[in-house]
Write a protein that holds these residues in place. Structure first.
Motif, PDB file in Angstrom:
ATOM      1  N   ILE A   1     -11.084   0.992  -0.022  1.00 38.17           N
ATOM      2  CA  ILE A   1      -9.835   1.746  -0.152  1.00 38.17           C
ATOM      3  C   ILE A   1      -8.645   0.828   0.093  1.00 38.17           C
ATOM      4  O   ILE A   1      -7.694   0.791  -0.707  1.00 38.17           O
ATOM      5  CB  ILE A   1      -9.791   2.946   0.824  1.00 38.17           C
ATOM      6  N   GLU A   2      -8.700   0.076   1.175  1.00 40.95           N
ATOM      7  CA  GLU A   2      -7.596  -0.819   1.513  1.00 40.95           C
ATOM      8  C   GLU A   2      -7.423  -1.912   0.453  1.00 40.95           C
ATOM      9  O   GLU A   2      -6.295  -2.276   0.101  1.00 40.95           O
ATOM     10  CB  GLU A   2      -7.838  -1.455   2.885  1.00 40.95           C
TER      11      GLU A   2
ATOM     12  N   SER B   1     -10.043   8.088  -1.634  1.00 48.86           N
ATOM     13  CA  SER B   1     -10.866   8.569  -0.530  1.00 48.86           C
ATOM     14  C   SER B   1     -12.026   9.413  -1.036  1.00 48.86           C
ATOM     15  O   SER B   1     -13.176   9.258  -0.598  1.00 48.86           O
ATOM     16  CB  SER B   1     -10.006   9.388   0.442  1.00 48.86           C
TER      17      SER B   1
ATOM     18  N   THR C   1       0.364   9.341  -2.792  1.00 50.42           N
ATOM     19  CA  THR C   1      -0.530  10.125  -1.945  1.00 50.42           C
ATOM     20  C   THR C   1      -1.710  10.634  -2.748  1.00 50.42           C
ATOM     21  O   THR C   1      -2.846  10.625  -2.288  1.00 50.42           O
ATOM     22  CB  THR C   1       0.232  11.302  -1.317  1.00 50.42           C
TER      23      THR C   1
ATOM     24  N   THR D   1      -3.123   9.263  -5.353  1.00 54.29           N
ATOM     25  CA  THR D   1      -4.060   8.167  -5.559  1.00 54.29           C
ATOM     26  C   THR D   1      -4.861   7.899  -4.297  1.00 54.29           C
ATOM     27  O   THR D   1      -6.072   7.677  -4.356  1.00 54.29           O
ATOM     28  CB  THR D   1      -3.308   6.890  -5.985  1.00 54.29           C
ATOM     29  N   SER D   2      -4.199   7.919  -3.163  1.00 55.50           N
ATOM     30  CA  SER D   2      -4.896   7.701  -1.894  1.00 55.50           C
ATOM     31  C   SER D   2      -5.984   8.746  -1.686  1.00 55.50           C
ATOM     32  O   SER D   2      -7.098   8.428  -1.256  1.00 55.50           O
ATOM     33  CB  SER D   2      -3.900   7.741  -0.733  1.00 55.50           C
ATOM     34  N   GLU D   3      -5.662   9.983  -2.000  1.00 54.46           N
ATOM     35  CA  GLU D   3      -6.638  11.056  -1.867  1.00 54.46           C
ATOM     36  C   GLU D   3      -7.805  10.864  -2.826  1.00 54.46           C
ATOM     37  O   GLU D   3      -8.969  11.074  -2.470  1.00 54.46           O
ATOM     38  CB  GLU D   3      -5.962  12.405  -2.113  1.00 54.46           C
TER      39      GLU D   3
ATOM     40  N   THR E   1      -6.036  -0.399  -2.811  1.00 53.95           N
ATOM     41  CA  THR E   1      -4.648  -0.020  -2.547  1.00 53.95           C
ATOM     42  C   THR E   1      -3.749  -1.249  -2.540  1.00 53.95           C
ATOM     43  O   THR E   1      -2.648  -1.247  -3.104  1.00 53.95           O
ATOM     44  CB  THR E   1      -4.537   0.718  -1.202  1.00 53.95           C
TER      45      THR E   1
ATOM     46  N   SER F   1       0.820  -1.198   0.000  1.00 55.11           N
ATOM     47  CA  SER F   1       0.000   0.000   0.000  1.00 55.11           C
ATOM     48  C   SER F   1       0.855   1.250   0.000  1.00 55.11           C
ATOM     49  O   SER F   1       0.450   2.301  -0.493  1.00 55.11           O
ATOM     50  CB  SER F   1      -0.938   0.015   1.222  1.00 55.11           C
TER      51      SER F   1
END
Length: 273
Positions: A52-53, A30, A23, A25-27, A56, A18
Motif C-alpha cells: 500500500i505504501e 486497502s 481517499t 484510491t487509498s480505500e 501510494t 502519498s
C-alpha cells in the motif's frame, strides 16, 4: 547501514506524495491488499514489501494504464489487477512464450492459468519482456506508469549492464510524457564492489539511478519504505539466503528469519514532458 538526514527527507517526500492519492484510491488499495486473491502467506510478506505504501508513493490511481514488468507468479498483480480492472488498464509484461528456459515456461503457464480462471485477471493484457530480445511491453507512449519489483538484479546477472540499459529504454518508450517509472530492488551498500557482488542479487542505488537517467528519466523521489537496516547484504548465498527463499535451509535459519527480507531501494522516476 545508517539512515540520517537523507532518509528523513526521503520519508517526508514520500509522506507528502502519498497525500496526493485520493481517499477513494487509498480505500481501494486497502481492499485489494485484503482481497480474496491474496493468500495468508502472501499477506504475511506485506510487513517487508509494504504494497500500500509503495504503490501510494508511486502515485497509482485506479484509472491509470499501468505496466507491471516481469510479474512472476503475480504477488503484486493480485493487488494491481482488482485495483485497475474497472477503470484502468493493466499490462503484464511476462516472460517470452518462445523462451526455452523451463522456469520461464512454468511461470508464464501459471500466470496464464490465473488469467483464464480468475475474474480480476480477465482484463489483463499480456505482453512479453526480456532484455535484448522482447521489448514491446505496451504500445509506445501509452502507459501512465511502469512498475518493476525486484527484477533489475536478474537482468544484470543474465544480460549484464546492457540488459538493464535495454530495459530502461523499453520502459521509456512505453510511457507517456510525464509518466512514472517505479523501481524496487535489493540494495547493495555504496561502499561495496559491484563486480564482486554481481551474483548476490544486490545492486547499488546510485547505479540504478544513473542508468535510468541515461535512458532519459528524471529522479523525482526516493523512499525508505522498503529499507531494512538489519540487512548488510553480505550473505553466503546472496539475497536468497534471507526469507522467503532461506536457501541455506535449516542452517542459521533463526538468524536469517530475524533479519527478515532484504534492504530495498524504492525509486520514483518520470519521463519528462
Amino acid at each position: 547501514m545508517k539512515f540520517g538526514l537523507k532518509t528523513t527527507l526521503a520519508a517526508a517526500v514520500a509522506l507528502s506524495l502519498s497525500a496526493c492519492v485520493s481517499t477513494t484510491t487509498s480505500e481501494q488499495l486497502s481492499e485489494a491488499t485484503q482481497g480474496e486473491l491474496r493468500s495468508a502467506q502472501a499477506q504475511a510478506r506485506d510487513q517487508y514489501r509494504h504494497p500500500i505504501e509503495t504503490l501510494t508513493f508511486f502515485g497509482i490511481e485506479p484509472d491509470m494504464t499501468v505496466v507491471e514488468v516481469s510479474p512472476g507468479g503475480g504477488w503484486y498483480t493480485d493487488i494491481l489487477a482488482p485495483l485497475l480492472k474497472d477503470k484502468g488498464t493493466l499490462y503484464a509484461a511476462h516472460f517470452p512464450a518462445d523462451s526455452d528456459v523451463k522456469y520461464y515456461q512454468r511461470s508464464l503457464a501459471g500466470f496464464k492459468e490465473k488469467m483464464a480462471n480468475t475474474r480480476a485477471y480477465s482484463e489483463i493484457r499480456l505482453t512479453e519482456f526480456y532484455p535484448g530480445t522482447h521489448h514491446n511491453i505496451a504500445p509506445e507512449g501509452s502507459a501512465d506508469m511502469v512498475l518493476t519489483f525486484r527484477n533489475l538484479h536478474n537482468w544484470y546477472m543474465n544480460a549484464d549492464e546492457q540488459g538493464v540499459k535495454e530495459a530502461m529504454r523499453a520502459f521509456h518508450t512505453a510511457l507517456k510524457p510525464g509518466g512514472v517509472l517505479g523501481i524496487v530492488d535489493h540494495r547493495l551498500p555504496e561502499t561495496r564492489d559491484s563486480g564482486k557482488a554481481k551474483r548476490s542479487g544486490y545492486v547499488k542505488e546510485s547505479w540504478v539511478i544513473a542508468l535510468a537517467q541515461e535512458a532519459g528519466f528524471e529522479l523525482v523521489a526516493k523512499s525508505e519504505i522498503n529499507a531494512n537496516p538489519k540487512d548488510f547484504a553480505n550473505h553466503p548465498k546472496g539475497v536468497w539466503t534471507l526469507p522467503p527463499s532461506l536457501s541455506l535451509g535449516e542452517e542459521d535459519r533463526a538468524k536469517y528469519e530475524a533479519i527478515g527480507e532484504s534492504d530495498r531501494m524504492t525509486l520514483k522516476f518520470i519521463k519528462p514532458q
